[in-house]
Design a protein around this motif. Structure first.
Motif, PDB file in Angstrom:
ATOM      1  N   LEU A  95      88.377  52.074   7.249  1.00 33.61           N
ATOM      2  CA  LEU A  95      88.791  51.682   9.128  1.00 33.61           C
ATOM      3  C   LEU A  95      89.715  52.981   9.416  1.00 33.61           C
ATOM      4  O   LEU A  95      89.446  53.825  10.334  1.00 33.61           O
ATOM      5  N   ALA A  96      90.289  53.305   8.552  1.00 32.22           N
ATOM      6  CA  ALA A  96      91.336  54.369   8.466  1.00 32.22           C
ATOM      7  C   ALA A  96      90.180  55.816   9.245  1.00 32.22           C
ATOM      8  O   ALA A  96      90.930  56.587  10.427  1.00 32.22           O
ATOM      9  N   VAL A  97      89.720  56.026   7.618  1.00 29.74           N
ATOM     10  CA  VAL A  97      88.807  57.520   8.786  1.00 29.74           C
ATOM     11  C   VAL A  97      87.802  57.151   9.751  1.00 29.74           C
ATOM     12  O   VAL A  97      88.007  58.167  10.854  1.00 29.74           O
ATOM     13  N   LEU A  98      87.784  56.103  10.018  1.00 29.98           N
ATOM     14  CA  LEU A  98      86.595  55.748  11.788  1.00 29.98           C
ATOM     15  C   LEU A  98      87.429  55.850  12.731  1.00 29.98           C
ATOM     16  O   LEU A  98      87.497  56.422  13.682  1.00 29.98           O
ATOM     17  N   LEU A  99      88.596  55.141  12.548  1.00 32.99           N
ATOM     18  CA  LEU A  99      89.665  55.575  13.506  1.00 32.99           C
ATOM     19  C   LEU A  99      90.444  56.940  14.218  1.00 32.99           C
ATOM     20  O   LEU A  99      90.449  57.294  15.390  1.00 32.99           O
ATOM     21  N   ILE A 100      90.539  57.593  12.865  1.00 34.44           N
ATOM     22  CA  ILE A 100      90.738  58.999  12.326  1.00 34.44           C
ATOM     23  C   ILE A 100      89.723  59.715  13.754  1.00 34.44           C
ATOM     24  O   ILE A 100      90.248  60.923  13.952  1.00 34.44           O
ATOM     25  N   ARG A 101      88.662  59.406  12.708  1.00 35.62           N
ATOM     26  CA  ARG A 101      87.501  60.081  13.558  1.00 35.62           C
ATOM     27  C   ARG A 101      87.114  59.677  15.219  1.00 35.62           C
ATOM     28  O   ARG A 101      86.958  60.898  15.461  1.00 35.62           O
ATOM     29  N   ARG A 102      87.294  58.777  15.345  1.00 45.51           N
ATOM     30  CA  ARG A 102      87.196  58.417  16.794  1.00 45.51           C
ATOM     31  C   ARG A 102      88.168  58.973  17.765  1.00 45.51           C
ATOM     32  O   ARG A 102      88.063  59.804  18.716  1.00 45.51           O
ATOM     33  N   ARG A 103      89.368  59.151  17.576  1.00 45.34           N
ATOM     34  CA  ARG A 103      90.489  60.391  17.874  1.00 45.34           C
ATOM     35  C   ARG A 103      90.528  61.231  17.827  1.00 45.34           C
ATOM     36  O   ARG A 103      90.927  62.085  19.148  1.00 45.34           O
ATOM     37  N   ARG A 104      89.546  62.059  17.276  1.00 46.58           N
ATOM     38  CA  ARG A 104      89.369  63.116  17.327  1.00 46.58           C
ATOM     39  C   ARG A 104      88.435  63.983  17.995  1.00 46.58           C
ATOM     40  O   ARG A 104      88.210  64.389  18.473  1.00 46.58           O
ATOM     41  N   ASP A 105      87.482  62.963  18.422  1.00 44.03           N
ATOM     42  CA  ASP A 105      85.924  63.090  18.845  1.00 44.03           C
ATOM     43  C   ASP A 105      86.629  62.898  20.472  1.00 44.03           C
ATOM     44  O   ASP A 105      86.584  63.489  21.261  1.00 44.03           O
ATOM     45  N   ARG A 106      87.557  62.214  21.053  1.00 46.30           N
ATOM     46  CA  ARG A 106      88.005  62.192  21.755  1.00 46.30           C
ATOM     47  C   ARG A 106      88.523  62.850  22.477  1.00 46.30           C
ATOM     48  O   ARG A 106      88.525  63.563  23.370  1.00 46.30           O
ATOM     49  N   ARG A 107      89.617  63.045  21.509  1.00 44.02           N
ATOM     50  CA  ARG A 107      89.831  64.697  21.720  1.00 44.02           C
ATOM     51  C   ARG A 107      88.873  65.778  21.867  1.00 44.02           C
ATOM     52  O   ARG A 107      89.149  66.516  23.136  1.00 44.02           O
ATOM     53  N   THR A 108      88.283  65.830  21.101  1.00 44.13           N
ATOM     54  CA  THR A 108      87.578  67.339  21.751  1.00 44.13           C
ATOM     55  C   THR A 108      86.407  67.260  23.125  1.00 44.13           C
ATOM     56  O   THR A 108      86.305  68.310  23.521  1.00 44.13           O
ATOM     57  N   VAL A 109      86.063  65.382  23.648  1.00 49.08           N
ATOM     58  CA  VAL A 109      85.827  65.301  24.665  1.00 49.08           C
ATOM     59  C   VAL A 109      86.260  65.947  25.987  1.00 49.08           C
ATOM     60  O   VAL A 109      86.259  66.805  27.396  1.00 49.08           O
ATOM     61  N   ALA A 110      87.599  65.555  25.912  1.00 45.85           N
ATOM     62  CA  ALA A 110      88.718  65.774  26.450  1.00 45.85           C
ATOM     63  C   ALA A 110      88.534  66.996  26.727  1.00 45.85           C
ATOM     64  O   ALA A 110      89.928  67.552  27.886  1.00 45.85           O
ATOM     65  N   ASP A 111      89.571  67.944  25.689  1.00 43.58           N
ATOM     66  CA  ASP A 111      89.357  69.069  25.969  1.00 43.58           C
ATOM     67  C   ASP A 111      87.941  70.128  26.604  1.00 43.58           C
ATOM     68  O   ASP A 111      88.480  71.134  27.273  1.00 43.58           O
ATOM     69  N   GLY A 112      86.915  70.009  26.553  1.00 33.72           N
ATOM     70  CA  GLY A 112      85.687  69.737  26.859  1.00 33.72           C
ATOM     71  C   GLY A 112      85.473  71.185  25.787  1.00 33.72           C
ATOM     72  O   GLY A 112      83.839  72.036  26.462  1.00 33.72           O
ATOM     73  N   SER A 113      85.455  70.824  24.390  1.00 32.06           N
ATOM     74  CA  SER A 113      84.991  71.857  24.006  1.00 32.06           C
ATOM     75  C   SER A 113      83.237  71.180  22.978  1.00 32.06           C
ATOM     76  O   SER A 113      83.340  70.023  22.999  1.00 32.06           O
TER      77      SER A 113
END
Length: 71
Positions: free
Chosen positions: A53-71
């Protein structure tokens, strides 16, 4: 034929299911009515589910940041 096919996600990888699974496993591990081997296996399962669960939530947070940054 031109429909975009979305990636089908397994229900087992949803945060709600993993949190529920970890809770049930911790409950079984803490139950004094269960034999020792059941409590040990439930504790290991709970730790695995909480870690996943922790890995899944961290991965989702990182993916959202990547999309928000436009990378």
């Amino acid at each position: 034929m031109g429909w975009a096919v979305a990636k089908k996600r397994s229900f087992l990888d949803t945060p709600g299911y993993l949190a529920f699974f970890a809770f049930v496993a911790f409950w079984a591990a803490a139950s004094s009515g269960s034999p020792l081997y059941v409590r040990v296996l439930a504790g290991a399962t709970a730790a695995f589910a909480a870690g996943h669960l922790a890995v899944l939530l961290i991965r989702r947070r990182r993916d959202r940041r990547t999309v928000a940054d436009g990378s």
